[in-house]
Design an enzyme around this catalytic site. Sequence first.
Site, mmCIF file in Angstrom:
data_model
loop_
_atom_site.group_PDB
_atom_site.id
_atom_site.type_symbol
_atom_site.label_atom_id
_atom_site.label_comp_id
_atom_site.label_asym_id
_atom_site.label_seq_id
_atom_site.Cartn_x
_atom_site.Cartn_y
_atom_site.Cartn_z
ATOM 1 N N ARG A 104 -27.208 35.312 72.153
ATOM 2 C CA ARG A 104 -25.983 34.642 71.738
ATOM 3 C C ARG A 104 -25.168 35.592 70.876
ATOM 4 N NH1 ARG A 104 -25.943 28.975 68.645
ATOM 5 N NH2 ARG A 104 -26.746 30.269 66.978
ATOM 6 N N THR A 108 -18.938 34.614 68.615
ATOM 7 C CA THR A 108 -18.374 33.629 69.562
ATOM 8 C C THR A 108 -19.376 32.530 69.910
ATOM 9 O OG1 THR A 108 -19.187 34.828 71.489
ATOM 10 C CG2 THR A 108 -17.013 35.484 70.636
ATOM 11 N N ASP A 200 -33.753 30.936 62.260
ATOM 12 C CA ASP A 200 -33.649 31.776 63.452
ATOM 13 C C ASP A 200 -35.031 31.883 64.099
ATOM 14 O OD1 ASP A 200 -33.563 34.005 65.268
ATOM 15 O OD2 ASP A 200 -31.664 34.551 64.338
ATOM 16 N N ASP A 203 -36.221 35.447 65.321
ATOM 17 C CA ASP A 203 -36.600 36.332 64.211
ATOM 18 C C ASP A 203 -37.911 35.888 63.572
ATOM 19 O OD1 ASP A 203 -34.526 38.072 64.485
ATOM 20 O OD2 ASP A 203 -33.319 37.250 62.852
#
Length: 209
Positions: A104, A108, A200, A203
């Site tokens: 991603r 945006t 995340d 991560d």
Amino acid sequence: MGKFVVLDHPLIQHKLTIIRRKDTGSNEFRRIVGEIGGLMTYEITRDLPLEDVEIETPMGKTVQKEIAGKKLTIVPILRAGMGMLNGVLEMVPSAKIAVIGMYRDEKTLKPHEYFFKAPKDIAERECLVVDPMLATGGSANDAIAALKKRGVKEIKLAVLVAAPEGIKAVQKENPDVDIYAAAEDEKLMPNGYIFPGLGDAGDRLFGTK
Ligand code: PRP
Ligand code: URA
């Protein structure tokens, strides 16, 4: 419209709370994401059709059940989907695997596909797309589109945490796809992260923060 199902088994909910905690380290996070993937698969495959098969036990011939119909392909969306893969495979060890690489754009929030590799007979198989996070729904929709472009007709989506916006986006663009989640979360934050979410997931799984 496709179903949206929250798998509210107590083991799934308990494990989800552990990985939501910000102090849970990569080692435990990785292990539990896989475990939840397996438990979700157990629930998602509940309606797999069975057929009679004649076998021979050490005592003699008998008719028993085995899974009938189309064979399953697991489709992890890289990277974070890989975290669920081993747990899913523990439930369906003979499944094949198709891998879709997708990231991603942080600004945006639009997904970009960078890898696709699937079994040759993918069009004949039922696909279970796995990714811990359904946020805007862009990555899941693009992954589903990549499968449909190659002739796949039956697709299910399994995520750990789903934002309402992502659920709507998938239901709108892919009304034939059922979505299974461990939780529907409160909202999508302006930065594209799910609240309360997991942070995340990629991560945390890969230790790349
Ligand atoms: C995350 C997640 C999903 C996607 C969800 O991946 O694993 O694939 O974002 O967001 P969306 O619904 O708004 O598309 P990310 O792009 O962070 O890549 P990673 O798995 O490599 O960390
Ligand atoms: N991707 C993540 O890893 N976490 C989110 O909350 C949203 C997208």
